[in-house]
Design a protein around this motif. Structure first.
Motif, PDB file in Angstrom:
ATOM      1  N   SER A   1      -1.186 -18.081 -11.557  1.00  0.00           N
ATOM      2  CA  SER A   1      -0.309 -18.498 -10.461  1.00  0.00           C
ATOM      3  C   SER A   1       0.682 -17.379 -10.188  1.00  0.00           C
TER       4      SER A   1
ATOM      5  N   PHE B   1       3.803 -17.877 -12.789  1.00  0.00           N
ATOM      6  CA  PHE B   1       3.435 -18.573 -14.025  1.00  0.00           C
ATOM      7  C   PHE B   1       4.500 -18.406 -15.105  1.00  0.00           C
TER       8      PHE B   1
ATOM      9  N   TRP C   1      -2.331 -20.274  -6.326  1.00  0.00           N
ATOM     10  CA  TRP C   1      -1.344 -21.250  -6.784  1.00  0.00           C
ATOM     11  C   TRP C   1       0.026 -20.608  -6.959  1.00  0.00           C
ATOM     12  N   LYS C   2       1.072 -21.366  -6.630  1.00  0.00           N
ATOM     13  CA  LYS C   2       2.435 -20.845  -6.743  1.00  0.00           C
ATOM     14  C   LYS C   2       2.992 -20.974  -8.157  1.00  0.00           C
TER      15      LYS C   2
ATOM     16  N   PRO D   1      -1.400 -23.923 -11.964  1.00  0.00           N
ATOM     17  CA  PRO D   1      -2.777 -23.843 -11.459  1.00  0.00           C
ATOM     18  C   PRO D   1      -3.408 -25.223 -11.300  1.00  0.00           C
TER      19      PRO D   1
END
Length: 508
Positions: free
Chosen positions: A436, A439, A501-502, A505
């Motif tokens: 991401s 993350f 994804w920001k 995930p």
């Protein structure tokens, strides 16, 4: 100090005796019945809503400059200006409310409000009663806090240090920083522990003067906010990196100067981010642990866990202080109330709520829960440190390195600063950063949850940190997305296509 972690337990069947029997009985009940909230669902929901709007307010006004990363003079909406005024009033009011909840109502978050229900009190009586719960100033606390700031300022200036470099500013400056937080942190804690062991100071000194220190820190935060505002207008360090919004309240709240300094290296932003609050973080924890010991004769395993998790984060912060120069606080935020008051008051007084809570409501955790908390905290730290290590190694090697046994995957970018110059950078899209785009925040959240869970489940108040951090980090993601899209343009679109994804995930 040698007996600070003396073992003592309320075993089943213990019968408290003596003058403190009722207090001990209450303590014993609290130590055993940690597994109930003691709060109804309505209160829980109301408090979560309160936390949500707090996080929303504190970060939403920061979004504006994220949308205008290279502009010098910009106009903001009336709403943003009003929101800034709200935050200047609301944040100290909320921190005072938490103080009242902790030290008048046993950390029951709603009690300062429900106390007045059904009593038929006049408005003036309600106001004066609430005022009586608030912290009181003291000469000793003001002297002590002033000495603390002076000590930290001198240590920042004179302790030998390596030189670190931040990211290039919007105006094109590549500033150098004195990075000596780790030795200052170690020396400060050795002094505190040594003086406590020698009996020269009471190890619970900070905790016992908490109210007066709270008032002194607030005064200091407001003082430096005004100073930063005046300095930005009259004698700025780097005039080209200032941002004027046209709103006094917004400029006070978010700041005008990007890197206000005294001389070439004494940087206000780095100093306030690390020294008054983060150096004190574990000192505060230790002081409240000493207070707990003085009250009940031992330090609970929950308090030990909180101190260990906090210390892990703080020591990592200072050991890797050079890395911190490239984070959002230093690389993007301007210096105003948000950082000046926030680092003097919000960080040391709100981020240490777990230790404060446990000094008032001591809890012994079952071994199974304690182990689970340790595992969660360790996993969070592994992710937190691993993500930052991967980014640093890629940056220092210009992408010529291995991540998880494979060549690092990077997108090479070109961007321009406001001085018209062109620069190159890298976007890492493998390893943790392939899972991401932020993350690293997953690690933050796991560590935050671990330190909150160490307080058991009797009250919601110690969970302020995880709720606030979740909201704050999500809004920081929004800020980062807007800033990076404005900075990198098509390269950021390429990165988002590759790393979809920001944060988490598969979810967000």
């Amino acid at each position: 100090m040698a007996n600070l972690v003396k073992k003592r337990a309320f075993e089943k069947g213990d019968i408290p005796t003596g003058a403190n029997a009722s207090e001990d009985a209450k303590l014993g009940k609290n130590l055993k019945n940690f597994n109930t909230w003691g709060r109804d669902s309505g209160t829980f929901a109301a408090t979560c809503v309160l936390y949500f709007f707090l996080g929303l307010a504190s970060e939403s006004s920061s979004l504006f400059f994220a949308q205008n990363p290279l502009s010098d003079n910009v106009e903001i909406s009336y709403f943003t200006s009003l929101m800034s005024l709200f935050m200047l009033i609301f944040t100290p009011a909320l921190s005072n409310y938490f103080y009242a909840a902790c030290y008048t109502h046993g950390c029951d978050l709603i009690a300062p409000t429900t106390f007045f229900f059904g009593k038929g009190m006049t408005a003036s009586k309600i106001v004066w009663t609430f005022v009586s719960w608030l912290p009181k100033p003291s000469t000793g606390a003001f002297i002590g806090y002033s000495a603390w700031l002076l000590y930290q300022g001198v240590m920042y200036a004179i302790v030998p240090s390596k030189i670190g470099y931040g990211q290039r500013t919007p105006a094109g400056y590549l500033l150098l920083y004195k990075v000596n937080g780790f030795p200052v942190y170690i020396v400060t804690h050795i002094l505190y522990l040594g003086l406590s062991y020698a009996g020269i100071i009471d190890p619970a000194l900070i905790a016992k003067n908490w109210g007066g220190l709270f008032v002194a820190a607030n005064f200091s935060g407001y003082l430096f906010t005004v100073f930063a505002y005046v300095k930005a207008h009259l004698f700025p360090s780097h005039p080209e990196d200032r941002k004027f919004s046209g709103s006094i309240t917004y400029d006070l709240f978010m700041g005008i100067e990007f890197n206000p300094r005294l001389g070439k290296t004494w940087d206000f932003k780095l100093f306030f981010n690390g020294r008054p609050g983060i150096v004190a973080w574990t000192l505060i924890d230790l002081s409240f642990a000493a207070l707990q010991y003085q009250k009940i004769g031992y330090v609970t395993n929950s308090m030990i866990l909180v101190i260990l998790i906090h210390a892990t984060y703080v020591i990592d912060f200072f050991y890797n202080e050079d890395w911190y120069l490239r984070t959002i606080d230093i690389a993007h935020d301007h210096f105003g109330y948000y950082l000046a008051w926030g680092d003097c008051v919000w960080l040391p007084f709100m981020y240490t709520l777990q230790a404060q809570y446990l000094s008032i409501n001591p809890i012994d955790l079952p071994a199974s829960l304690a182990v689970a908390i340790v595992v969660m905290g360790a996993l969070g730290y592994y992710i937190f440190r691993g993500t930052n290590y991967q980014k640093d190694i890629v940056r220092s090697s210009d992408g010529n390195c291995y991540i998880w046994g494979k060549p690092a995957e990077v997108i090479r970018t070109v961007y321009s600063t406001s001085d018209g110059k062109t620069h190159k950078s890298l976007l890492l899209c493998s390893g943790f950063w392939g899972l991401s785009r932020q993350f690293n925040y997953v690690g933050d959240l796991l560590m935050s949850m671990a330190m909150c869970m160490a307080c058991g489940f009797n009250h919601l108040l110690p969970y302020f940190y995880i709720i606030y951090m979740y909201i704050l980090l999500n809004h920081r993601i929004i800020r980062s997305e807007k800033r990076c899209r404005a900075k990198y343009g098509k390269y950021w679109d390429m990165y988002c296509e590759k790393v979809k994804w920001k944060l988490c995930p598969g979810l967000y």
